[in-house]
Motif scaffolding. Sequence first.
Motif, PDB file in Angstrom:
ATOM      1  N   ASN A  30      31.544  15.757 113.573  1.00 25.24           N
ATOM      2  CA  ASN A  30      31.486  17.060 114.241  1.00 25.24           C
ATOM      3  C   ASN A  30      31.373  18.182 113.215  1.00 25.24           C
ATOM      4  N   VAL A  31      30.686  19.254 113.606  1.00 22.10           N
ATOM      5  CA  VAL A  31      30.793  20.517 112.879  1.00 22.10           C
ATOM      6  C   VAL A  31      32.048  21.187 113.429  1.00 22.10           C
ATOM      7  N   VAL A  32      33.049  21.374 112.580  1.00 22.41           N
ATOM      8  CA  VAL A  32      34.366  21.809 113.038  1.00 22.41           C
ATOM      9  C   VAL A  32      34.483  23.325 112.902  1.00 22.41           C
ATOM     10  N   PRO A  51      39.328  13.680 107.865  1.00 23.52           N
ATOM     11  CA  PRO A  51      38.830  12.723 108.860  1.00 23.52           C
ATOM     12  C   PRO A  51      39.357  12.985 110.263  1.00 23.52           C
ATOM     13  N   GLY A  52      40.611  13.454 110.382  1.00 26.21           N
ATOM     14  CA  GLY A  52      41.143  13.727 111.715  1.00 26.21           C
ATOM     15  C   GLY A  52      40.439  14.882 112.393  1.00 26.21           C
ATOM     16  N   ALA A  53      40.221  15.966 111.651  1.00 28.44           N
ATOM     17  CA  ALA A  53      39.505  17.110 112.209  1.00 28.44           C
ATOM     18  C   ALA A  53      38.062  16.739 112.509  1.00 28.44           C
ATOM     19  N   ASP A  54      37.454  15.932 111.646  1.00 27.19           N
ATOM     20  CA  ASP A  54      36.074  15.505 111.871  1.00 27.19           C
ATOM     21  C   ASP A  54      35.949  14.728 113.178  1.00 27.19           C
ATOM     22  N   ALA A  55      36.928  13.881 113.464  1.00 25.42           N
ATOM     23  CA  ALA A  55      36.885  13.083 114.693  1.00 25.42           C
ATOM     24  C   ALA A  55      37.187  13.918 115.932  1.00 25.42           C
ATOM     25  N   SER A  56      38.153  14.849 115.812  1.00 23.73           N
ATOM     26  CA  SER A  56      38.594  15.609 116.984  1.00 23.73           C
ATOM     27  C   SER A  56      37.787  16.874 117.232  1.00 23.73           C
ATOM     28  N   GLY A  57      37.173  17.413 116.168  1.00 23.02           N
ATOM     29  CA  GLY A  57      36.484  18.694 116.287  1.00 23.02           C
ATOM     30  C   GLY A  57      37.422  19.888 116.238  1.00 23.02           C
TER      31      GLY A  57
END
Length: 210
Positions: A30-32, A51-57
């Motif tokens: 994701n683009v966060v 990685p957590g922010a990338d997965a959750s957005g």
Amino acid sequence: MDANQLDVSNPFGMDTDCENCPALCETRTNVVHGYGDVGADFAFVVDAPGPGADASGIPAFHDAGGDRFRRILERCMLCASASPPEAPELSNAYVTSIARCHHPERDPTDEEVGNCEPYLNAELRMINPEILVPVGDRVLSELAVDYTTTDADALSVDEHHATSVRGRGFELAPMRDPAEMTEANADEFVAFFAELMASDYRQTKGRRER
């Protein structure tokens, strides 16, 4: 650019297919972009998504130190403790980052951070917060260039954690990276924030009515 406060994730509708950093397009999920209350007085700015922010957005909450970061916001009455982990309910707080895409093997380059700067500037211009909270040393250094009159080399998060730094149009309140801070550091920030809330922290900046 108008905000959609019905959507707390990327409420300004920023580009989710950004290709400004070709090396990151294939490594990210994701683009966060930013998350939270678009009428916030407090804007927390974190480093690049892990990685957590990338997965959750969603920036910060699902990365290393995310649980401590959330507990600090809950203690500061900025996050509802009853809200689900996958969708923290923020009030008077907005969380964003200096870089928007994750690379699993390295931090973002200076060029990549520069490519994301227009997104950050647009968010801060639209929100017009009273207080910027740079989270971690790199973020403090990046924000110091544009948002303070202090030489960035003279600022360190170790020295300025839970203190006020006068800025250009904003007051900065640096915070240590939650992944590296101690519980004593967390207590210091919460105590500092309580004093800040008890003060007349709002400046006359032509703010819109909330």
